[in-house]
Design a protein around this motif. Structure first.
Motif, PDB file in Angstrom:
ATOM      1  N   UNK A  93      40.609  11.150  24.218  1.00 28.98           N
ATOM      2  CA  UNK A  93      39.640  10.056  24.081  1.00 28.98           C
ATOM      3  C   UNK A  93      40.206   8.734  24.588  1.00 28.98           C
ATOM      4  N   UNK A  94      41.518   8.606  24.486  1.00 32.82           N
ATOM      5  CA  UNK A  94      42.145   7.339  24.907  1.00 32.82           C
ATOM      6  C   UNK A  94      41.976   7.127  26.404  1.00 32.82           C
ATOM      7  N   UNK A  95      41.935   8.213  27.147  1.00 36.23           N
ATOM      8  CA  UNK A  95      41.795   8.096  28.590  1.00 36.23           C
ATOM      9  C   UNK A  95      40.446   7.558  29.012  1.00 36.23           C
ATOM     10  N   UNK A  96      39.404   8.022  28.358  1.00 40.20           N
ATOM     11  CA  UNK A  96      38.049   7.611  28.759  1.00 40.20           C
ATOM     12  C   UNK A  96      37.429   6.687  27.726  1.00 40.20           C
ATOM     13  N   UNK A  97      36.326   6.117  28.108  1.00 43.87           N
ATOM     14  CA  UNK A  97      35.625   5.223  27.173  1.00 43.87           C
ATOM     15  C   UNK A  97      35.039   6.035  26.027  1.00 43.87           C
ATOM     16  N   UNK A  98      34.461   7.178  26.377  1.00 42.51           N
ATOM     17  CA  UNK A  98      33.912   8.048  25.349  1.00 42.51           C
ATOM     18  C   UNK A  98      33.864   9.461  25.904  1.00 42.51           C
ATOM     19  N   UNK A  99      33.487  10.380  25.075  1.00 40.46           N
ATOM     20  CA  UNK A  99      33.568  11.778  25.482  1.00 40.46           C
ATOM     21  C   UNK A  99      32.611  12.623  24.664  1.00 40.46           C
ATOM     22  N   UNK A 100      31.967  13.544  25.336  1.00 37.42           N
ATOM     23  CA  UNK A 100      31.085  14.459  24.640  1.00 37.42           C
ATOM     24  C   UNK A 100      31.921  15.455  23.842  1.00 37.42           C
TER      25      UNK A 100
ATOM     26  N   UNK B 155      38.038   7.796  14.799  1.00 34.44           N
ATOM     27  CA  UNK B 155      37.014   7.987  15.836  1.00 34.44           C
ATOM     28  C   UNK B 155      35.626   7.790  15.242  1.00 34.44           C
ATOM     29  N   UNK B 156      34.684   7.566  16.144  1.00 28.32           N
ATOM     30  CA  UNK B 156      33.294   7.432  15.741  1.00 28.32           C
ATOM     31  C   UNK B 156      32.476   8.403  16.587  1.00 28.32           C
ATOM     32  N   UNK B 157      31.427   8.936  16.003  1.00 28.81           N
ATOM     33  CA  UNK B 157      30.556   9.815  16.759  1.00 28.81           C
ATOM     34  C   UNK B 157      29.138   9.296  16.731  1.00 28.81           C
ATOM     35  N   UNK B 158      28.558   9.155  17.904  1.00 28.56           N
ATOM     36  CA  UNK B 158      27.164   8.714  17.959  1.00 28.56           C
ATOM     37  C   UNK B 158      26.351   9.789  18.669  1.00 28.56           C
ATOM     38  N   UNK B 159      25.167  10.001  18.157  1.00 29.92           N
ATOM     39  CA  UNK B 159      24.310  11.039  18.717  1.00 29.92           C
ATOM     40  C   UNK B 159      23.716  10.557  20.030  1.00 29.92           C
ATOM     41  N   UNK B 160      23.872  11.400  21.046  1.00 30.43           N
ATOM     42  CA  UNK B 160      23.332  11.082  22.368  1.00 30.43           C
ATOM     43  C   UNK B 160      22.481  12.255  22.817  1.00 30.43           C
TER      44      UNK B 160
ATOM     45  N   UNK C  63      38.320  19.358  12.900  1.00 29.74           N
ATOM     46  CA  UNK C  63      39.330  18.351  13.233  1.00 29.74           C
ATOM     47  C   UNK C  63      38.674  17.009  13.535  1.00 29.74           C
ATOM     48  N   UNK C  64      37.542  17.053  14.210  1.00 31.30           N
ATOM     49  CA  UNK C  64      36.832  15.811  14.506  1.00 31.30           C
ATOM     50  C   UNK C  64      36.386  15.135  13.209  1.00 31.30           C
ATOM     51  N   UNK C  65      36.018  15.940  12.255  1.00 29.21           N
ATOM     52  CA  UNK C  65      35.592  15.399  10.964  1.00 29.21           C
ATOM     53  C   UNK C  65      36.738  14.686  10.264  1.00 29.21           C
ATOM     54  N   UNK C  66      37.927  15.277  10.347  1.00 29.41           N
ATOM     55  CA  UNK C  66      39.105  14.658   9.742  1.00 29.41           C
ATOM     56  C   UNK C  66      39.365  13.288  10.372  1.00 29.41           C
ATOM     57  N   UNK C  67      39.294  13.246  11.693  1.00 33.29           N
ATOM     58  CA  UNK C  67      39.530  11.988  12.398  1.00 33.29           C
ATOM     59  C   UNK C  67      38.442  10.965  12.077  1.00 33.29           C
ATOM     60  N   UNK C  68      37.240  11.447  11.926  1.00 36.15           N
ATOM     61  CA  UNK C  68      36.120  10.557  11.616  1.00 36.15           C
ATOM     62  C   UNK C  68      36.251  10.011  10.208  1.00 36.15           C
ATOM     63  N   UNK C  69      36.639  10.870   9.278  1.00 35.12           N
ATOM     64  CA  UNK C  69      36.827  10.420   7.894  1.00 35.12           C
ATOM     65  C   UNK C  69      37.928   9.379   7.797  1.00 35.12           C
ATOM     66  N   UNK C  70      38.933   9.528   8.626  1.00 33.27           N
ATOM     67  CA  UNK C  70      40.028   8.550   8.634  1.00 33.27           C
ATOM     68  C   UNK C  70      39.603   7.265   9.336  1.00 33.27           C
ATOM     69  N   UNK C  71      38.493   7.317  10.016  1.00 32.58           N
ATOM     70  CA  UNK C  71      37.990   6.115  10.689  1.00 32.58           C
ATOM     71  C   UNK C  71      38.531   5.937  12.095  1.00 32.58           C
TER      72      UNK C  71
ATOM     73  N   UNK D 275      20.950  15.679  22.628  1.00 26.96           N
ATOM     74  CA  UNK D 275      21.352  16.880  21.908  1.00 26.96           C
ATOM     75  C   UNK D 275      22.857  16.939  21.675  1.00 26.96           C
ATOM     76  N   UNK D 276      23.591  15.989  22.233  1.00 25.19           N
ATOM     77  CA  UNK D 276      25.043  16.018  22.109  1.00 25.19           C
ATOM     78  C   UNK D 276      25.531  14.916  21.193  1.00 25.19           C
ATOM     79  N   UNK D 277      26.839  14.921  20.974  1.00 29.66           N
ATOM     80  CA  UNK D 277      27.456  13.851  20.197  1.00 29.66           C
ATOM     81  C   UNK D 277      28.556  13.239  21.043  1.00 29.66           C
ATOM     82  N   UNK D 278      28.516  11.939  21.114  1.00 32.02           N
ATOM     83  CA  UNK D 278      29.473  11.210  21.931  1.00 32.02           C
ATOM     84  C   UNK D 278      30.548  10.602  21.044  1.00 32.02           C
ATOM     85  N   UNK D 279      31.777  11.045  21.229  1.00 26.76           N
ATOM     86  CA  UNK D 279      32.874  10.552  20.399  1.00 26.76           C
ATOM     87  C   UNK D 279      33.681   9.495  21.133  1.00 26.76           C
ATOM     88  N   UNK D 280      34.134   8.516  20.371  1.00 20.61           N
ATOM     89  CA  UNK D 280      35.017   7.505  20.955  1.00 20.61           C
ATOM     90  C   UNK D 280      35.977   6.999  19.896  1.00 20.61           C
ATOM     91  N   UNK D 281      37.096   6.463  20.332  1.00 23.93           N
ATOM     92  CA  UNK D 281      38.069   5.892  19.418  1.00 23.93           C
ATOM     93  C   UNK D 281      37.528   4.599  18.824  1.00 23.93           C
TER      94      UNK D 281
END
Lengths: 94, 94
Positions: free
Chosen positions: B31-38, B66-71, B56-64, B73-79
């Motif tokens: 994720x650090x390489x790009x602005x965001x990622x599906x 990463x963030x996931x926004x719905x785009x 694993x994504x949930x763990x990172x999200x709970x820790x704050x 049918x997909x979910x776009x994750x970013x730091x």
DNA sequence: GACATCTATCGTAATATTACGATAAGATGC
DNA sequence: GCATCTTATCGTAATATTACGATAGATGTC
């Protein structure tokens, strides 16, 4: 472009995992203040049983973050600056 | 002398714990390489089942971290740069 | 509406972590 | 040698983590 190998991921993960408990963070902060520290001081510092503290110290030692040297009847713990520096560098490059 | 509260220890420990797995380190590096990622890109990147990656994504999200926004049918994750910066700062002060 | 796609969640099994008390091992002092 | 002090290890119980397949839910396409 800096190459990031899988082994680097594993290395960082192992170091981060070792830091992943409040008691261990506290131990590291305690050691960071002084040059070295007797095991007993750490036990007194934390609201945990002696055996539990010893277990946490073992985790940190296995990760290479701290070193323990025998000093008479006691054990003197200190941070390994090189490993700590490696952790800082890897985190900083995230 | 900078005061270090117990809550700071806990905060750092929680962030470090979230980093404490190679797969999650790899996700963060990706994720650090790009602005965001599906999400699907991350799943393809790792040799793990889709459900495991989601975990694993949930763990990172709970820790704050990463963030996931719905785009669609997909979910776009970013730091979350602020949280990542907080982690870097806290590690640096060790 | 039917269908495919993408992601999260559920259920589950194996393993790891965390905490404690009890005990062992090593060193010092009498 | 014997008692004492300090630390590590053992045994154990409770909980958490990690992984997977199966399934559910949400969205876009036809």
């Amino acid at each position: 472009m800096i190459k990031q190998s899988a082994s680097t991921d594993t290395d960082l993960a192992l170091l981060a995992k070792a830091l992943g408990h409040p008691a261990r963070v506290r131990i590291i902060r305690h050691l960071a203040g002084r040059k070295s520290c007797m095991c007993g001081d750490i036990v007194r510092e934390l609201p945990l049983a002696q055996s539990t503290v010893s277990q946490h110290l073992k985790v940190l030692k296995n990760a290479g973050i701290i070193q323990g040297t025998i000093a008479g009847p006691r054990v003197c713990y200190c941070l390994d600056p090189a490993v700590l520096a490696r952790l800082k560098t890897q985190i900083a490059t995230l």
